[in-house]
Design a protein around this motif. Structure first.
Motif, PDB file in Angstrom:
ATOM      1  N   GLU A  52      68.250  73.260   2.858  1.00 61.74           N
ATOM      2  CA  GLU A  52      68.950  72.728   4.031  1.00 61.74           C
ATOM      3  C   GLU A  52      70.445  72.735   3.776  1.00 61.74           C
ATOM      4  N   VAL A  53      71.189  73.090   4.808  1.00 64.31           N
ATOM      5  CA  VAL A  53      72.650  73.000   4.784  1.00 64.31           C
ATOM      6  C   VAL A  53      73.060  72.083   5.921  1.00 64.31           C
ATOM      7  N   GLY A  54      73.793  71.025   5.590  1.00 60.99           N
ATOM      8  CA  GLY A  54      74.176  70.049   6.606  1.00 60.99           C
ATOM      9  C   GLY A  54      73.179  68.924   6.719  1.00 60.99           C
ATOM     10  N   ASP A  55      73.571  67.915   7.441  1.00 61.90           N
ATOM     11  CA  ASP A  55      72.767  66.706   7.618  1.00 61.90           C
ATOM     12  C   ASP A  55      72.451  66.556   9.100  1.00 61.90           C
ATOM     13  N   GLY A  56      71.169  66.485   9.412  1.00 60.25           N
ATOM     14  CA  GLY A  56      70.775  66.398  10.809  1.00 60.25           C
ATOM     15  C   GLY A  56      71.394  65.245  11.563  1.00 60.25           C
ATOM     16  N   ASN A  57      71.578  64.107  10.902  1.00 55.54           N
ATOM     17  CA  ASN A  57      72.153  62.938  11.585  1.00 55.54           C
ATOM     18  C   ASN A  57      73.600  63.179  11.984  1.00 55.54           C
ATOM     19  N   THR A  58      74.423  63.660  11.032  1.00 49.88           N
ATOM     20  CA  THR A  58      75.835  63.886  11.357  1.00 49.88           C
ATOM     21  C   THR A  58      75.995  65.080  12.293  1.00 49.88           C
ATOM     22  N   ASP A  59      75.150  66.090  12.138  1.00 52.98           N
ATOM     23  CA  ASP A  59      75.230  67.248  13.034  1.00 52.98           C
ATOM     24  C   ASP A  59      74.896  66.841  14.470  1.00 52.98           C
ATOM     25  N   HIS A  60      73.900  65.999  14.653  1.00 50.25           N
ATOM     26  CA  HIS A  60      73.540  65.575  15.999  1.00 50.25           C
ATOM     27  C   HIS A  60      74.576  64.621  16.605  1.00 50.25           C
ATOM     28  N   TYR A  61      75.379  64.032  15.776  1.00 51.91           N
ATOM     29  CA  TYR A  61      76.426  63.136  16.284  1.00 51.91           C
ATOM     30  C   TYR A  61      77.488  63.922  17.054  1.00 51.91           C
ATOM     31  N   CYS A  62      77.620  65.210  16.753  1.00 51.87           N
ATOM     32  CA  CYS A  62      78.649  66.046  17.374  1.00 51.87           C
ATOM     33  C   CYS A  62      78.014  67.088  18.306  1.00 51.87           C
ATOM     34  N   TRP A  63      78.779  67.481  19.316  1.00 50.86           N
ATOM     35  CA  TRP A  63      78.386  68.577  20.210  1.00 50.86           C
ATOM     36  C   TRP A  63      79.541  69.573  20.227  1.00 50.86           C
ATOM     37  N   GLN A  64      79.434  70.589  19.353  1.00 57.00           N
ATOM     38  CA  GLN A  64      80.516  71.545  19.174  1.00 57.00           C
ATOM     39  C   GLN A  64      79.981  72.967  19.034  1.00 57.00           C
ATOM     40  N   ARG A  65      80.866  73.927  19.285  1.00 63.08           N
ATOM     41  CA  ARG A  65      80.550  75.317  18.979  1.00 63.08           C
ATOM     42  C   ARG A  65      80.552  75.503  17.463  1.00 63.08           C
ATOM     43  N   PRO A  66      79.867  76.522  16.965  1.00 61.51           N
ATOM     44  CA  PRO A  66      79.912  76.776  15.517  1.00 61.51           C
ATOM     45  C   PRO A  66      81.336  76.968  14.993  1.00 61.51           C
ATOM     46  N   PRO A 339      89.757  79.500  23.172  1.00 59.27           N
ATOM     47  CA  PRO A 339      89.667  79.091  21.770  1.00 59.27           C
ATOM     48  C   PRO A 339      90.150  77.667  21.496  1.00 59.27           C
ATOM     49  N   SER A 340      90.493  76.931  22.520  1.00 60.78           N
ATOM     50  CA  SER A 340      90.953  75.552  22.316  1.00 60.78           C
ATOM     51  C   SER A 340      89.879  74.739  21.607  1.00 60.78           C
ATOM     52  N   PHE A 341      90.282  73.942  20.642  1.00 56.55           N
ATOM     53  CA  PHE A 341      89.352  73.184  19.806  1.00 56.55           C
ATOM     54  C   PHE A 341      88.526  72.202  20.636  1.00 56.55           C
ATOM     55  N   VAL A 342      87.218  72.207  20.391  1.00 56.84           N
ATOM     56  CA  VAL A 342      86.305  71.240  21.010  1.00 56.84           C
ATOM     57  C   VAL A 342      85.962  70.209  19.949  1.00 56.84           C
ATOM     58  N   SER A 343      86.336  68.965  20.191  1.00 52.74           N
ATOM     59  CA  SER A 343      86.146  67.923  19.181  1.00 52.74           C
ATOM     60  C   SER A 343      84.692  67.483  19.116  1.00 52.74           C
TER      61      SER A 343
END
Length: 530
Positions: A52-66, A339-343
């Motif tokens: 596994e790469v990354g943590d499901g909890n922190t990844d789900h906390y965000c909604w961003q493009r790769p 390309p503007s950053f999506v937080s």
């Protein structure tokens, strides 16, 4: 990902000829290699596998493009002190299955995959344990409910299929009872529960006459495989539930994974039975192989829109398909457009909550699907129904390829090694007028590795005549690398092993990778028209 690679490889092994006839085989093989390249990197030592790469909890906390992600990319691994037999066993199966896919076209790569598969199986069997007890961050999202016994059998089955090593065949016979292969009668097949898949493979070994002294045990495997098939048809002692519209139904969250995997097993087993001249034995009586194939077709028809809602659950297919897919990159404007950053949290406010169609069409993705009553809500926050998954699509590829060839009974117990085609020396050959055959090449990608630039080219050969093209011989010069999708014969290249002609108006694709920044020279040496 490993289960996706295994199932896509199995699809190619069973129905590669049909994929080739539609010009899709190269795409499928590219997809497999994308996955196996990753898996090879994740296995740096014999007894180490990154799971596994990354943590499901922190990844789900965000909604961003790769492109915008800033969350932790910590990597989690299994090793002798932190075992994961289920993860290692499935990855061994994936690499073994993929090694068969590439055996003819890239033997060096195939051998590399098979070597890794042997190491991973040894790791899985020697250091036993559930992977989510070692990689605990996976428990919330991908818990190993069935344990690891099924993956040990699954890995052994694929290693036998890839290597023909009797050790793995005997492992299946010796451990069938202890690891549940002969005991569990399942009504589901998926990334966590592999028993029905193992039982189907072992039944194939038995019907192909490969069981040897393991035959009595393998007959028990086959009985359980047939119980699964009968349950799908509604003709068993314990049947798989279905929606009023006829779709297999196991659970609300991504039910479609069980639909496509069951349809694939039914399709392959139908062809195994037809090959052996046998019928399926259910508690309600004998069932013809074609009835199994009809069941698989009914599930595919439902997926593609023949259902009470007239909804296609494949994104981009038909007129009424999901428009608000639970998928970050699909739901946020393309980086190429803006390309503007999506937080991290801004993505939820701006894009996740939008009640509008996705700006990027996730063409071909198969979403989770309807509930037990055929109801479906096309809403981005309805992740149980609108989230796609690669392991939904992988088994479906094989079923679609098989159904494309027609619904009649079909003998499909293919040998692993496809013989090299030979031209007919008596056949009259003709120089190629430009009006008969067209060859188009284009660079599809390039990359730099260890200071050297590699270029990948796609070449399309099209029969522009009004007749069937046969005995094609191509000359390829100024090629500084490897080529896939054609058969080498002397100094020429011919049709690949899975086809022997090209109908009027049809095309054939082959690819090559080399170190020149210009295409190889491809020309027609000879051919016949029939």
């Amino acid at each position: 990902m490993a289960f996706t690679v295994t199932m896509l490889s199995w699809s190619i092994l069973e129905y590669g000829r049909q994929m080739a006839a539609s010009g899709e085989l190269t795409h499928a093989m590219d997809a497999v290699k994308w996955g196996t390249d990753y898996l090879l990197k994740a296995h740096p030592e014999p007894y180490v596998l990154y799971g596994e790469v990354g943590d499901g909890n922190t990844d789900h906390y965000c909604w961003q493009r790769p492109e915008d992600m800033t969350t932790s990319r910590a990597a989690y691994r299994i090793d002798p002190n932190h075992p994961g037999s289920d993860l290692a066993g499935e990855t061994a199966a994936a690499m073994a299955a993929a090694s068969i896919v590439f055996r003819r076209y890239n033997p060096g790569y195939a051998n590399e995959l098979l070597n890794h598969a042997h190491q991973l199986f040894e790791f899985a069997d020697k250091y036993r344990g559930k992977y989510d007890s070692s990689i605990t961050v996976a428990q919330k999202y991908y818990r190993s409910v069935s344990g690891y016994a099924d993956e040990l059998l699954w890995g052994a089955a694929w290693l036998y299929k890839a290597s023909n090593n009797q050790f793995y065949l005997n492992y299946l016979g010796r451990n069938g009872d202890a690891l549940g292969g002969t005991g569990w009668s399942m009504t589901e097949f998926g990334w966590d529960v592999k028993y029905a898949g193992v039982q189907t493979l072992v039944a194939q070994f038995l019907m192909s006459g490969k069981a040897g002294h393991n035959a009595p045990v393998f007959e028990k495997y086959q009985q359980k495989a047939e119980n699964f098939m009968c349950s799908c048809l509604g003709k068993g002692d314990r049947n798989t539930p279905k929606t009023p519209g006829g779709l297999i139904y196991r659970q609300r969250w991504n039910n479609m994974q069980f639909v496509t995997s069951a349809a694939f097993l039914a399709t392959t087993y139908s062809d195994y039975l037809a090959s052996a001249g046998k019928y399926l034995k259910c508690s309600s009586g004998s069932v013809s192989p074609n009835e199994l194939l009809s069941f698989a077709k009914s599930q595919v028809d439902y997926i593609l829109g023949d259902n009470p809602r007239a909804t296609s659950y494949m994104v981009g297919y038909g007129n009424n398909y999901p428009r608000q897919v639970h998928h970050r990159a699909s739901s946020i404007v393309s980086f190429k457009v803006n390309p503007s950053f999506v937080s991290c949290r801004g993505g939820y406010a701006t894009w996740f909550s939008r009640k509008a169609s996705d700006p990027n069409l996730l063409t071909g993705a198969l979403v989770g699907g309807p509930d037990a009553y055929d109801n479906f809500a096309d809403q981005r926050d309805n992740y149980e129904q609108t989230e796609p998954a690669t392991y939904n699509n992988a088994p479906l590829i094989g079923v679609l390829a098989r159904l494309h060839g027609g619904q009649s009974e079909y003998s499909q117990l293919l040998p692993v090694a496809i013989p090299q085609p030979k031209p007919d020396p008596e056949q009259k050959v003709t120089p190629a007028p430009a009006s008969d055959i067209a060859i188009e090449q284009k660079e599809t990608t390039s990359w730099v590795r260890e200071g050297k630039t590699y270029y990948r080219y796609s070449a399309i050969v099209t029969n522009k005549s009004s007749k069937t093209l046969k005995n094609l011989k191509l000359s390829v010069s100024q090629l500084y690398g490897s080529l896939w999708g054609l058969s080498k014969y002397g100094d020429s290249y011919m049709f690949p092993a899975w086809i022997n002609s090209l109908p009027a108006g049809k095309s054939l694709e082959f690819v090559y990778i080399h170190t020149a920044n210009s295409p190889a020279v491809v020309s027609v040496s000879s051919y016949t028209l029939d």
